[in-house]
Design a protein around this motif. Sequence first.
Motif, mmCIF file in Angstrom:
data_model
loop_
_atom_site.group_PDB
_atom_site.id
_atom_site.type_symbol
_atom_site.label_atom_id
_atom_site.label_comp_id
_atom_site.label_asym_id
_atom_site.label_seq_id
_atom_site.Cartn_x
_atom_site.Cartn_y
_atom_site.Cartn_z
ATOM 1 N N LEU A 118 18.620 -1.207 -14.132
ATOM 2 C CA LEU A 118 19.610 -1.930 -13.375
ATOM 3 C C LEU A 118 20.892 -0.919 -13.110
ATOM 4 O O LEU A 118 21.095 -1.114 -11.787
ATOM 5 C CB LEU A 118 19.895 -3.140 -14.008
ATOM 6 C CG LEU A 118 18.939 -4.360 -13.896
ATOM 7 C CD1 LEU A 118 19.461 -5.527 -14.698
ATOM 8 C CD2 LEU A 118 18.452 -4.701 -12.491
ATOM 9 N N ARG A 156 28.668 -5.910 -9.180
ATOM 10 C CA ARG A 156 27.643 -6.539 -8.879
ATOM 11 C C ARG A 156 26.372 -6.340 -9.969
ATOM 12 O O ARG A 156 25.524 -7.115 -10.091
ATOM 13 C CB ARG A 156 27.082 -5.947 -7.466
ATOM 14 C CG ARG A 156 27.694 -6.336 -6.241
ATOM 15 C CD ARG A 156 27.315 -5.950 -4.788
ATOM 16 N NE ARG A 156 27.922 -6.197 -3.783
ATOM 17 C CZ ARG A 156 28.744 -5.480 -3.112
ATOM 18 N NH1 ARG A 156 28.976 -4.233 -3.565
ATOM 19 N NH2 ARG A 156 29.419 -6.051 -2.172
ATOM 20 N N CYS A 157 26.239 -4.845 -10.360
ATOM 21 C CA CYS A 157 25.314 -4.796 -11.571
ATOM 22 C C CYS A 157 25.602 -5.597 -12.821
ATOM 23 O O CYS A 157 24.583 -6.203 -13.087
ATOM 24 C CB CYS A 157 25.256 -3.228 -11.859
ATOM 25 S SG CYS A 157 24.083 -2.786 -13.052
ATOM 26 N N ARG A 164 24.425 -9.065 -11.976
ATOM 27 C CA ARG A 164 22.998 -9.074 -12.213
ATOM 28 C C ARG A 164 22.562 -9.300 -13.556
ATOM 29 O O ARG A 164 21.555 -9.764 -13.875
ATOM 30 C CB ARG A 164 22.229 -7.888 -11.475
ATOM 31 C CG ARG A 164 20.813 -7.832 -11.582
ATOM 32 C CD ARG A 164 20.146 -8.668 -10.717
ATOM 33 N NE ARG A 164 18.632 -8.920 -10.929
ATOM 34 C CZ ARG A 164 17.779 -9.586 -10.197
ATOM 35 N NH1 ARG A 164 18.536 -10.154 -9.019
ATOM 36 N NH2 ARG A 164 16.684 -9.646 -10.601
ATOM 37 N N PHE A 190 22.991 -12.448 -14.868
ATOM 38 C CA PHE A 190 22.081 -13.296 -14.424
ATOM 39 C C PHE A 190 20.888 -13.500 -15.260
ATOM 40 O O PHE A 190 20.145 -14.141 -15.547
ATOM 41 C CB PHE A 190 21.827 -12.896 -12.984
ATOM 42 C CG PHE A 190 20.928 -13.844 -12.148
ATOM 43 C CD1 PHE A 190 20.659 -15.028 -12.105
ATOM 44 C CD2 PHE A 190 20.102 -12.849 -11.302
ATOM 45 C CE1 PHE A 190 20.034 -15.777 -11.363
ATOM 46 C CE2 PHE A 190 19.126 -13.826 -10.528
ATOM 47 C CZ PHE A 190 19.043 -15.007 -10.650
ATOM 48 N N GLU A 191 20.252 -11.972 -15.457
ATOM 49 C CA GLU A 191 19.091 -12.145 -16.170
ATOM 50 C C GLU A 191 19.354 -12.359 -17.510
ATOM 51 O O GLU A 191 18.281 -13.141 -18.172
ATOM 52 C CB GLU A 191 18.395 -10.596 -15.975
ATOM 53 C CG GLU A 191 18.291 -10.259 -14.544
ATOM 54 C CD GLU A 191 17.357 -9.096 -14.646
ATOM 55 O OE1 GLU A 191 17.045 -8.201 -15.551
ATOM 56 O OE2 GLU A 191 17.168 -8.381 -13.369
ATOM 57 N N LEU A 234 17.958 -6.936 -5.429
ATOM 58 C CA LEU A 234 18.706 -7.382 -6.765
ATOM 59 C C LEU A 234 19.856 -8.344 -6.512
ATOM 60 O O LEU A 234 20.635 -8.688 -7.503
ATOM 61 C CB LEU A 234 18.891 -6.136 -7.528
ATOM 62 C CG LEU A 234 17.796 -5.395 -8.240
ATOM 63 C CD1 LEU A 234 18.209 -4.065 -8.701
ATOM 64 C CD2 LEU A 234 16.696 -6.290 -8.975
ATOM 65 N N VAL A 235 20.226 -8.278 -5.151
ATOM 66 C CA VAL A 235 21.514 -9.210 -4.734
ATOM 67 C C VAL A 235 21.305 -10.442 -4.031
ATOM 68 O O VAL A 235 22.093 -10.814 -3.266
ATOM 69 C CB VAL A 235 22.585 -8.046 -4.128
ATOM 70 C CG1 VAL A 235 23.149 -7.203 -5.313
ATOM 71 C CG2 VAL A 235 21.911 -7.473 -2.935
ATOM 72 N N PRO A 274 20.108 -14.034 -5.114
ATOM 73 C CA PRO A 274 19.946 -14.913 -6.197
ATOM 74 C C PRO A 274 18.537 -15.633 -5.952
ATOM 75 O O PRO A 274 17.824 -16.382 -6.910
ATOM 76 C CB PRO A 274 21.044 -15.652 -6.244
ATOM 77 C CG PRO A 274 22.129 -15.090 -5.530
ATOM 78 C CD PRO A 274 21.356 -14.385 -4.615
ATOM 79 N N ARG A 313 21.267 -19.364 -10.517
ATOM 80 C CA ARG A 313 21.285 -18.743 -9.112
ATOM 81 C C ARG A 313 22.513 -19.192 -8.603
ATOM 82 O O ARG A 313 23.190 -18.101 -7.967
ATOM 83 C CB ARG A 313 20.105 -19.260 -8.503
ATOM 84 C CG ARG A 313 18.687 -18.893 -8.722
ATOM 85 C CD ARG A 313 17.833 -19.471 -7.784
ATOM 86 N NE ARG A 313 16.494 -18.657 -7.799
ATOM 87 C CZ ARG A 313 15.482 -19.150 -8.475
ATOM 88 N NH1 ARG A 313 15.513 -20.356 -9.058
ATOM 89 N NH2 ARG A 313 14.284 -18.476 -8.903
ATOM 90 N N PHE A 323 25.391 -16.657 -9.975
ATOM 91 C CA PHE A 323 25.259 -15.477 -9.636
ATOM 92 C C PHE A 323 25.568 -15.094 -8.031
ATOM 93 O O PHE A 323 26.309 -14.339 -7.602
ATOM 94 C CB PHE A 323 23.752 -14.864 -9.586
ATOM 95 C CG PHE A 323 23.401 -13.418 -9.282
ATOM 96 C CD1 PHE A 323 24.261 -12.551 -9.512
ATOM 97 C CD2 PHE A 323 22.145 -13.228 -8.859
ATOM 98 C CE1 PHE A 323 23.998 -11.152 -9.326
ATOM 99 C CE2 PHE A 323 21.782 -11.793 -8.434
ATOM 100 C CZ PHE A 323 22.867 -10.983 -8.720
ATOM 101 N N LEU A 332 28.570 -12.670 -6.525
ATOM 102 C CA LEU A 332 28.443 -11.884 -5.481
ATOM 103 C C LEU A 332 29.266 -12.212 -4.304
ATOM 104 O O LEU A 332 29.760 -11.331 -3.622
ATOM 105 C CB LEU A 332 26.673 -11.822 -4.984
ATOM 106 C CG LEU A 332 26.063 -11.374 -6.022
ATOM 107 C CD1 LEU A 332 24.240 -11.783 -5.586
ATOM 108 C CD2 LEU A 332 25.881 -9.986 -6.291
#
Length: 265
Positions: free
Chosen positions: A18, A40-41, A44, A47-48, A104-105, A107, A217, A220, A224
């Motif tokens: 990532l 953002r990373c 992410r 999020f995961e 990846l951005v 959701p 979601r 995230f 973002l």
Amino acid sequence: MTEVPTLPPIGKQRVKWLAVRFGSTTGRVADIANPCDRRRCEARIEFESAYGRLWEAETRRGCPTVADYDVCIAQAAVGLDADEHFHWRELKRPARLRGNMSNLVDPFAVSWPMESFCTEPGLDTPRAMHVDVPDARKRYTALVWGAESETAKGVPAERRAQYDEAMQAEAEGVEVMREAVARHYGSASGDVSDIPQANRATASRHWRRCMALYNMRCEFEIQLTRIAIDEQREQDASDARERAAEESGELEETRIRDIAVHGFG
């Protein structure tokens, strides 16, 4: 042993992968040069990771004994090893990955194994299948309609009607989701009260999972959105500085011309 999810939590190679996708040249998140892409990373990864925590909670709910849970964790470890090996191989060719973050951005572009309909009720007490718009979605909607405070009170008066309509649409969207679940578990009308008694615990389990995924979601999404707003503000400030510098240069040129005209007039 009852039904459990099959995807393990996020692994170290996935995190490195990532980081590279978001622009890192070293595989370290801290080395992503663009600060907004670094955020953002990080969003992410969270999020995961949230999915991993939900996976663990659902696995515990689905296992009647410690031995059953241990079996599930062992199975997950095999899946994690395979996933880590895949990302390790991918990282051997980083140039094709770096900066390729577009998918990846979003959701709502993610498809999770736990979105599949549950087939067993689990071991916890069934809950009422309420229509609840996630708090993150409420904050997002308020932000979109002008509330920097991310609250309904912060929405400007001239945009309040649009905000109220948007919130009504959000609630109706969750109602549509719930109706689909109710119909899947045997309600001919789509009403929760018409779900056959034998299916209600399983429907409740799936609805809890469905709303947990939706909330992830939305969390995230708002992260973002905040990053995008900050990025745009920085860009606007940079553009303003450039305009000021250009105007200052033009004023200086005008002053020099005036002096020249006056001096040789």
